[in-house]
Structure formats: C-alpha cells, structure tokens
Scaffold this motif. Structure first.
Motif, short mmCIF file in Angstrom:
data_model
loop_
_atom_site.label_atom_id
_atom_site.label_comp_id
_atom_site.label_asym_id
_atom_site.label_seq_id
_atom_site.Cartn_x
_atom_site.Cartn_y
_atom_site.Cartn_z
N LEU A 1 0.83 -1.21 0.00
CA LEU A 1 0.00 0.00 0.00
C LEU A 1 0.87 1.26 0.00
O LEU A 1 0.63 2.20 -0.79
N THR B 1 2.74 1.74 -3.27
CA THR B 1 1.82 2.12 -4.36
C THR B 1 1.48 3.60 -4.26
O THR B 1 1.44 4.32 -5.28
N ILE B 2 1.25 4.05 -3.05
CA ILE B 2 0.97 5.48 -2.85
C ILE B 2 2.18 6.34 -3.22
O ILE B 2 2.05 7.38 -3.88
N SER C 1 4.51 5.63 -5.33
CA SER C 1 4.80 5.58 -6.76
C SER C 1 4.05 6.67 -7.52
O SER C 1 4.43 7.06 -8.63
#
Lengths: 157, 262
Positions: free
Chosen positions: A71, A74-75, A77
C-alpha cells in the motif's frame, strides 16, 4: 526473470538475513527491504513484480501487516515518477536526501496503517540508524554491485 | 497504469484486513517468537563460548591439581588404613598373648619380635624392648603358644633373646601327662633334644613337654616342645627329638616375663 535479477535476489537474501540479525540481536528494529523498495522506486529501474514480491517479503520478515508495504509503495509511486530523472543524474548526497525523504514518507504511511489497525511500534534510534547508516550503504551497493550497466536498466511506464 | 495502482491499493487494503482478522497474524507471531528464541539461544552460545572455553581450560587445570592432591590423600589414607588394620590385628594378637591369665604371676612386657639374620643363623632373636621398658637378662620370652626363649643381652631399646632351639639353651621340662622331669636342650637346627631318658619313662612321639615352674623363670605348664621321635643312643639311655610348639616364622608379638616375688 530470475536470471535477469540474480544479483538483486542475492542482494535481497543477504539483506533479509542482515535485517533478521539486526532486529533480533540489537536494540534497533529496521526495515531494510523498505529502503530497497524506495531506492528501486526512485531509481526507476524496477518492475511491479519485483516491487510486489519485495513488499510482501518486507511485511513477512519485518512482522508488519501483510499489504502494508504494498500500500505504501503504491501510494509513493504516484509521486516518485517526477523525481526519477533528477534522482538518476544526481550525486550521492542529493540522492541520499531524496531517498531519505521518500523513505520517511513510506514509514509514515506504514505507521498510520499500524495506528489504524492497532499495533504501533516507534523507535527514533532505529529510524536514525536507517537514515544515516543503512540508506547510503544500500544505495551504494545497489549502484555499484546490483545495477552495473546502463543497458540493464529497463523503463516501465 | 492508474487502474493498476488502484487495484494494488485495494488488494493491499484487503491483505491488511485479512491479516488483521484471520489466523495469519497469530501464525506469524508464533513464527517470529520461535525465531527470536532460536536466535537468542544462538547468540548466547556464541557469546559464552569463549568464556566456556576458558573456563573449561581453567577448570581442567584446577581439576588436574585437585586430582593430584586427592591421589596423594588417597595414598596417605590407604596407608593409614593399613596401619590401623595392622594395629587392630596387633592389638588382638597382644590381647591373646596371655590366654587364661597363665602369666598373671609375672610382670609382663609386650615386645615386638624382630626376626633378623641371627634367627636364621644363630637361633637368636631381637625384640624391641630394652632396659627402657624393664627388660632384663634372664627374663623368659613366651607367647600364647608356648615358650620362645630367654633374654641373654639387654640394650637400651632392644634385647637379644636366645631361642629354645639354640644349642646353648637348656630348660627343665616335664611330660604333660606323666609329669616325669627331663632336661631339654636346643640342637641348633630348629629342633630340641631331650637326652638321658630312662627306658621306663613313658614318652612317645606326639607328647607335649611343658615347663615345670620350678626354676622361677617360666610359669608352670607352659608348652615347650612336641616329641617327634624317641630313639636309643649307645649310652644306655633314650633320647627324644622334639620340635618347638611355637612357630618362630610366625612370631609378631611376644611377652617378656619377669617373676614377681609376691
């Protein structure tokens, strides 16, 4: 894929072992695989398979909730794409500073996840140890021993 | 790419929830605890190995020196035990020197017999009491079995005893049953000979010759010799070849008797 990432796999195995030793035998509680994730993300030379596997491994060996690192990364990125070019051409000091900032953000996200879920662990000394000692070291090894040739770098959008 | 990242976020949230509300968390906790235990143990072993090695070496040296000391002690104690056993035996032997109190009329001195070369050559014996303990020339030397001899020389700490087998030793004896008196003399080869026996004297092989008690040297009826053979000598008399009742090779403690003029 394994053959293309042999050096990275070997490096990650060593880092997992080192993390295990540091976490169990010293006063620090570090997340070395998160540093690798940040460096890979900022360097731009990654694929999502690598990141997903590394994230799950970081959760398993670091004893975080499964999916925390995924999580967080992903944030991150979402924001890191703009800094990749600058990171690639920078000297070691700007690289370290940028990596430390993104690493701190990643840790903050994981900390928030832990706060929401109910298990919190904080250690300022561990954070300082990671930022001051481990981050430059891992960046150096990644640059000099893992990613040796520019032809190895593959960019993914 | 955006869709991919959204899916990744949803999957990671799902994973977090799955981890939180399922058995995975407990399983991970137990695995972590187990790994921590093993690591702590390994670390402790690594940390304490040099100390154990040093301790082992130091302990070995200490044990070796203790072992040597203990060995010495064991040897000393076994020697003491032997001496003690010998002393017990000696005490028993000393207590048995005067059976039935037959020497009670005499003052008794316990002496240790020393069988030296004189015994084998001259039919003499040394005892470890001298004038310091009251030994005197002419005192009788006996034990529970019978007569041994007579003191003929006294030093400060020892005395020399003439055995009854010595050719220079003579003693008046009587046959234990018939009470006929006779003179016995040592023959020098471990035997005693009684000469000038009348043909009417009823003496035969197996008879025991005892002291008469008339010489104020020996108590009465103390065995002296055992007749082995009676034979005729060309002088009109019989002679009896006897052996001492006392086994001189087994002598340990003897009694030196001095007659008490009560």
């Amino acid at each position: 894929m394994i053959i293309n990432n042999v050096r990275l796999i070997i490096f990650c195995i060593i880092l997992v072992f080192a993390q295990f030793l540091i976490n169990n035998l010293t006063i620090f509680y570090v997340d070395i695989l998160a540093i690798v994730l940040v460096c890979l993300l900022l360097g731009g030379n990654y694929n999502w398979t690598q990141l997903i596997i590394l994230s799950l491994l970081a959760d398993l060996f670091g004893h975080w909730y499964l999916g925390s690192h995924l999580l967080a990364i992903t944030i991150l990125s979402v924001f890191s794409a703009k800094f990749t070019s600058f990171y690639r051409v920078s000297n070691w000091l700007p690289r370290t500073i940028m990596a430390n900032i993104f690493f701190s953000i990643l840790l903050l996200i994981i900390y928030l996840i832990d706060v929401i879920v109910g298990k919190v662990f904080t250690s300022l000394s561990s954070l300082l140890f990671e930022i001051i000692v481990l981050m430059p070291l891992i960046q150096f090894i990644l640059q000099k021993f893992v990613n040796l040739r520019s032809s190895d770098i593959i960019f993914y959008d | 790419m955006r869709k991919f990242k959204v899916w990744l976020i949803l999957i990671s949230v799902g994973l977090i929830a799955f981890d939180k509300y399922s058995f995975i968390s407990n399983f991970r906790d137990s695995v972590v605890i187990w790994m921590q235990k093993q690591t702590s143990l390994l670390f402790y072993r690594i940390e304490s190995y040099p100390r154990l090695l040093l301790l082992h070496t130091t302990q070995q040296q200490e044990l070796a020196s203790q072992n040597a000391q203990l060995k010495k002690q064991v040897e000393e104690y076994s020697l003491l035990l032997k001496q003690s056993k010998n002393q017990t035996q000696d005490a028993t032997a000393v207590n048995q020197l005067n059976p039935n109190g037959i020497y009670d009329d005499f003052s008794q001195i316990v002496a240790k017999a020393i069988l030296d070369v004189n015994f084998f050559v001259n039919n003499q014996m040394l005892i470890d009491v001298g004038s310091n303990k009251g030994s005197q020339i002419g005192a009788a030397v006996v034990n529970r079995e019978g007569v041994i001899g007579q003191v003929y020389n006294v030093n400060a700490n020892s005395s020399q005893v003439t055995l009854i087998t010595n050719p220079e030793f003579k003693i008046y004896v009587e046959q234990s049953v018939t009470k006929s008196k006779m003179l016995a003399q040592g023959s020098g080869n471990g035997n005693i000979i009684v000469r000038y026996l009348d043909k009417n004297d009823k003496i035969q092989a197996g008879d025991i010759l005892e002291t008469t008690g008339l010489d104020d040297v020996y108590p009465a009826r103390v065995p002296v010799a055992k007749v082995v053979k009676v034979f005729y000598e060309n002088n009109g008399f019989n002679s009896a070849l006897c052996v001492p009742v006392v086994d001189f090779h087994q002598l340990q403690y003897v009694l030196v008797l001095k007659y008490d003029n009560k």
